[in-house]
Design an enzyme around this catalytic site. Structure first.
Site, PDB file in Angstrom:
ATOM      1  CE1 TYR A   1      -3.326   2.822   0.588  1.00  0.00           C
ATOM      2  CE2 TYR A   1      -2.037   3.082   2.583  1.00  0.00           C
ATOM      3  CZ  TYR A   1      -3.064   3.819   1.761  1.00  0.00           C
ATOM      4  OH  TYR A   1      -3.686   4.914   2.024  1.00  0.00           O
TER       5      TYR A   1
ATOM      6  CE  LYS B   1      -9.335   1.648   2.888  1.00  0.00           C
ATOM      7  NZ  LYS B   1      -8.134   1.861   3.559  1.00  0.00           N
TER       8      LYS B   1
ATOM      9  CG  ASP C   1      -2.543  -4.320   5.200  1.00  0.00           C
ATOM     10  OD1 ASP C   1      -3.500  -4.537   5.204  1.00  0.00           O
ATOM     11  OD2 ASP C   1      -2.044  -3.316   5.126  1.00  0.00           O
TER      12      ASP C   1
HETATM   13  C1  PLP Z   1      -4.020  -2.585   2.449  1.00  0.00           C
HETATM   14  C2  PLP Z   1      -4.049  -1.289   3.173  1.00  0.00           C
HETATM   15  N1  PLP Z   1      -3.414  -1.249   4.302  1.00  0.00           N
HETATM   16  C3  PLP Z   1      -3.474   0.184   4.745  1.00  0.00           C
HETATM   17  C4  PLP Z   1      -4.278   1.262   4.435  1.00  0.00           C
HETATM   18  C5  PLP Z   1      -4.169   2.493   5.424  1.00  0.00           C
HETATM   19  O1  PLP Z   1      -5.402   2.603   6.181  1.00  0.00           O
HETATM   20  P1  PLP Z   1      -6.096   3.825   6.565  1.00  0.00           P
HETATM   21  O2  PLP Z   1      -6.325   4.569   5.120  1.00  0.00           O
HETATM   22  O3  PLP Z   1      -7.044   3.518   7.316  1.00  0.00           O
HETATM   23  O4  PLP Z   1      -4.900   4.761   7.342  1.00  0.00           O
HETATM   24  C6  PLP Z   1      -4.932   1.143   3.217  1.00  0.00           C
HETATM   25  C7  PLP Z   1      -5.895   2.175   2.988  1.00  0.00           C
HETATM   26  O5  PLP Z   1      -6.264   2.212   1.771  1.00  0.00           O
HETATM   27  C8  PLP Z   1      -4.912  -0.109   2.639  1.00  0.00           C
HETATM   28  O6  PLP Z   1      -5.625  -0.164   1.372  1.00  0.00           O
END
Ligand code: PLP
Length: 395
Positions: free
Chosen positions: A103, A200, A175
């Site tokens: 990400y 999400k 993740d």
């Molecule tokens: C796979 C993944 N990990 C982490 C994140 C980060 O999360 P947040 O936007 O809640 O900080 C995202 C956000 O799009 C994501 O898609």
């Protein structure tokens, strides 16, 4: 019967937070207090200050710990707060091996922030275990995986990575945002920390920004708790409540979204204007067998490459049902453009090298009828292709 004797679907609803023991209320009370009256100088209660512990946040932390098969959960103000706090387990001079199409926000944290604190990194294609082994250095303390990866849906073998990490006395973080514990439980496969953007699928309704982390090992849990309290990026109580409400319907949302995603992925795969569809549910996906082995389904996120960037622009302008937005994992379908959204933090040449082309779209499939979505996509591609060919955008 312990809670773990129940199926996952039942566990989503029947846990120690099913009702409030004080009132019988069938919803976790939202405790806004930042501080707590203490009985005396010599005797403090369980709660003293809400950054350190808050009963509403504690509820979501225990619920996610149970669902991931961990011992302790932690709730943060965003997915990035969870990820960044977990990275604080590292110290100056340590090295981390990171999956290469991670990400964009995690990429930024590793490449722009951790480096300032003397924490080194190597990005590798984690589908290539030989490359992972080659990246190991004497100071490697962490392996960081995201599977399926974002946005190319590459699959990392969690067990194999965890085994390599253990051989080197290092930790494994996974993740699990795209899968959720309904479809994949990394702690059972040897990972040490599971991380989530609960913004999400866990929240599920595009109405909260939040992050979660779960550990299995008690000592690691104590260290992460200490960092959560020290760094202080905790989840607010209203958001904790929204995540808990989302979690109650996780299984039915995931099931239906996944069913819709399978239909839409198949439609896109057969469409002449679509160059490639990345989806771990296809038997010809390069890591299909690994994904099948370590998860309970391909999930509801896919990405697809159109014939040209011009066609992509027209398609996005013409399509009606999905929202065009950053994020994923909601009741409504979300179409996003990694180049300018999730992966904008990644330099163009790095994106290109990693196969994240300018004509790639990511689709998170929601709960609309798959047939309506397919009709919408078909029509949008038809109109867009006429326009793009007029502009000379398609060969
Ligand atoms: C796979 C993944 N990990 C982490 C994140 C980060 O999360 P947040 O936007 O809640 O900080 C995202 C956000 O799009 C994501 O898609």
């Amino acid at each position: 019967m312990s809670n773990h004797d129940y199926s996952f679907e039942t566990q989503l609803l029947h846990n120690q937070y099913k009702f409030d023991p004080a009132t019988g209320g069938v919803s976790v009370p939202v405790q806004y207090a930042s501080t707590y009256h203490q009985p005396s100088v010599d005797k403090f209660g369980k709660y003293d200050y809400s950054r350190s512990l808050n009963p509403t946040r504690e509820a979501v932390e225990e619920i996610i710990a149970g669902l991931e098969g961990g011992t302790r959960g932690f709730a943060f103000s965003s997915g990035m707060a969870a990820i960044s706090t977990a990275f604080l387990l590292l110290s100056q001079g340590d090295h981390v091996v990171v999956t290469e199409d991670v990400y964009g926000g995690t990429f930024r944290m590793v490449s722009q922030v951790l480096t300032r604190f003397g924490i080194e990194h190597t990005f590798v294609d984690m589908t290539d275990l030989a490359a992972v082994k080659e990246a190991v250095r004497p100071n490697t303390k962490l392996f960081y995986a995201e599977t399926p990866s974002n946005p190319l849906m590459k699959v990392t073998d969690i067990q194999a990575i965890s085994d390599i990490a253990k051989e080197h006395g290092a930790l494994t973080f996974v993740d699990n945002t795209f899968m959720t514990p309904y479809l994949q439980r990394p702690l059972e496969l040897g990972a040490d920390i599971v991380l989530h953007s609960a913004t999400k699928f866990l929240g599920g309704h595009s109405d909260t920004v939040s992050g979660l982390a779960v550990v299995k090992d008690e000592e690691l849990g104590n260290r992460l708790y200490s960092l959560q309290n020290a760094f202080g990026a905790v989840l607010g109580v209203q958001d904790a409540w929204l995540v808990m409400r989302g979690i109650k319907t996780l299984s039915v949302r995931m099931q239906q979204s996944q069913e819709n995603a399978i239909k839409i992925a198949n439609f896109l795969k057969d469409h002449p204007l679509v160059k490639k569809v990345h989806y771990p549910g296809f038997e010809d996906h390069p890591q299909y067998e690994i994904h099948k082995k370590q998860s309970y389904g391909p999930g509801a996120v896919l990405s697809f490459e159109l014939e040209s960037e011009q066609l992509l622009k027209d398609f996005v302008n013409n399509v009606k049902l999905p929202v065009f937005a950053v994020s994923l994992g909601a009741v409504e379908s979300i179409l996003s453009y990694p180049t300018k959204m999730s992966h904008a933090a990644m330099p163009a040449e790095v994106r290109e090298k990693r196969g994240i082309s300018d004509s790639l779209l990511r689709l998170s499939v929601g709960l609309e009828s798959a047939d309506d979505m397919i009709k919408d996509f078909e029509e949008s591609l038809r109109v867009s292709s006429a326009h793009a060919s007029h502009q000379g955008g398609i060969r």
